[in-house]
Enzyme design. Structure first.
Site, PDB file in Angstrom:
ATOM      1  CG  ASP A  36      -2.252   1.350   1.022  1.00 27.65           C
ATOM      2  OD1 ASP A  36      -3.113   0.337   1.039  1.00 27.65           O
ATOM      3  OD2 ASP A  36      -1.847   2.645   0.791  1.00 27.65           O
ATOM      4  CB  ILE A  37       0.846   4.398  -2.019  1.00 30.29           C
ATOM      5  CG1 ILE A  37       1.807   5.432  -2.912  1.00 30.29           C
ATOM      6  CG2 ILE A  37      -0.690   4.804  -2.224  1.00 30.29           C
ATOM      7  CD1 ILE A  37       1.680   5.873  -4.022  1.00 30.29           C
ATOM      8  CB  VAL A  52      -9.286   1.660  -5.092  1.00 25.28           C
ATOM      9  CG1 VAL A  52      -8.719   1.550  -6.377  1.00 25.28           C
ATOM     10  CG2 VAL A  52      -8.611   2.810  -4.731  1.00 25.28           C
ATOM     11  CG  HIS A  87      -8.682  -3.285  -2.515  1.00 22.14           C
ATOM     12  ND1 HIS A  87      -9.900  -2.565  -3.110  1.00 22.14           N
ATOM     13  CD2 HIS A  87      -8.389  -2.483  -1.645  1.00 22.14           C
ATOM     14  CE1 HIS A  87     -10.226  -1.605  -2.991  1.00 22.14           C
ATOM     15  NE2 HIS A  87      -9.475  -1.436  -1.327  1.00 22.14           N
ATOM     16  CG  HIS A  98      -6.677  -2.777   3.038  1.00 15.24           C
ATOM     17  ND1 HIS A  98      -5.715  -1.790   2.679  1.00 15.24           N
ATOM     18  CD2 HIS A  98      -7.715  -2.474   2.481  1.00 15.24           C
ATOM     19  CE1 HIS A  98      -6.888  -0.508   2.018  1.00 15.24           C
ATOM     20  NE2 HIS A  98      -8.145  -1.032   1.699  1.00 15.24           N
TER      21      HIS A  98
HETATM   22  P1  AMP Z   1      -9.830   1.463   0.350  1.00 16.08           P
HETATM   23  O1  AMP Z   1     -10.472   2.536   0.837  1.00 16.08           O
HETATM   24  O2  AMP Z   1      -9.851  -0.012   0.691  1.00 16.08           O
HETATM   25  O3  AMP Z   1     -10.316   1.099  -1.337  1.00 16.08           O
HETATM   26  O4  AMP Z   1      -8.402   1.218   0.371  1.00 16.08           O
HETATM   27  C1  AMP Z   1      -7.190   1.702  -1.083  1.00 16.08           C
HETATM   28  C2  AMP Z   1      -5.809   1.833  -0.827  1.00 16.08           C
HETATM   29  O5  AMP Z   1      -5.554   1.606  -1.733  1.00 16.08           O
HETATM   30  C3  AMP Z   1      -5.596   2.714   0.292  1.00 16.08           C
HETATM   31  O6  AMP Z   1      -5.332   2.447   1.617  1.00 16.08           O
HETATM   32  C4  AMP Z   1      -4.301   3.001  -0.237  1.00 16.08           C
HETATM   33  O7  AMP Z   1      -3.576   3.791   0.182  1.00 16.08           O
HETATM   34  C5  AMP Z   1      -4.247   2.711  -1.480  1.00 16.08           C
HETATM   35  N1  AMP Z   1      -3.756   2.771  -2.845  1.00 16.08           N
HETATM   36  C6  AMP Z   1      -3.978   3.948  -3.799  1.00 16.08           C
HETATM   37  N2  AMP Z   1      -3.196   4.250  -4.542  1.00 16.08           N
HETATM   38  C7  AMP Z   1      -2.680   3.517  -4.419  1.00 16.08           C
HETATM   39  C8  AMP Z   1      -1.417   3.307  -4.969  1.00 16.08           C
HETATM   40  N3  AMP Z   1      -0.719   3.246  -7.125  1.00 16.08           N
HETATM   41  N4  AMP Z   1      -0.493   2.134  -5.228  1.00 16.08           N
HETATM   42  C9  AMP Z   1      -0.435   1.267  -4.328  1.00 16.08           C
HETATM   43  N5  AMP Z   1      -1.675   1.575  -3.037  1.00 16.08           N
HETATM   44  C10 AMP Z   1      -2.539   2.434  -3.017  1.00 16.08           C
END
Ligand code: AMP
Length: 120
Positions: free
Chosen positions: A33-34, A100, A104, A106
């Site tokens: 995760d970024i 997103v 996915h 986590h």
């Molecule tokens: P969610 O709220 O479950 O949709 O989590 C989306 C996750 O994606 C968040 O923890 C972000 O930090 C992560 N995220 C967004 N863009 C990126 C990226 N380019 N690379 C890695 N993680 C990302």
């Protein structure tokens, strides 16, 4: 909700945006995760176009759903967090706080993750 092919994880899968991959095979991509919330914070996504867990659980073949979660378990073991434990989160939809729109999970570990939900 229909799948948006321009979501950020779709772009990562197409190689349009870099990522810190920890595992990739024909079914899944796992990457860091970024904005990590724990020493180990890895996202695991299926390569298929599923908006959310709701979508994946309903529309993906049961075999693919089973394989996905078997791989999540193996990835957590490979990351070294299975012994002490970890938290798996699948934010789903608006109330779930999903940002997103590509399914996915986590994997959070490397320290005690704390209370499951902060009461408001
Ligand atoms: P969610 O709220 O479950 O949709 O989590 C989306 C996750 O994606 C968040 O923890 C972000 O930090 C992560 N995220 C967004 N863009 C990126 C990226 N380019 N690379 C890695 N993680 C990302």
């Amino acid at each position: 909700m229909s799948y948006d092919p321009n979501n950020i994880f779709a772009k990562i899968l197409r190689g349009e945006i870099p990522n810190d991959t920890v595992h990739e095979d024909e079914d899944v991509l796992a990457f860091r995760d970024i904005n990590p919330q724990a020493p180990v914070h890895v996202l695991v996504i299926p390569k298929g176009e599923y908006v959310s867990l709701d979508d994946f659980a309903r529309d993906a073949p049961a075999e693919a759903v089973g394989r996905f979660f078997a791989k999540v378990g193996q990835i957590a073991r490979d990351l070294g967090v299975a012994g002490e434990g970890y938290r798996l989160i699948a934010n789903t939809g608006r109330h779930g706080g999903q940002e997103v729109p590509h399914f996915h999970v986590h994997i959070l570990g490397g320290r005690s993750i704390g209370p499951m939900v902060v009461k408001r």
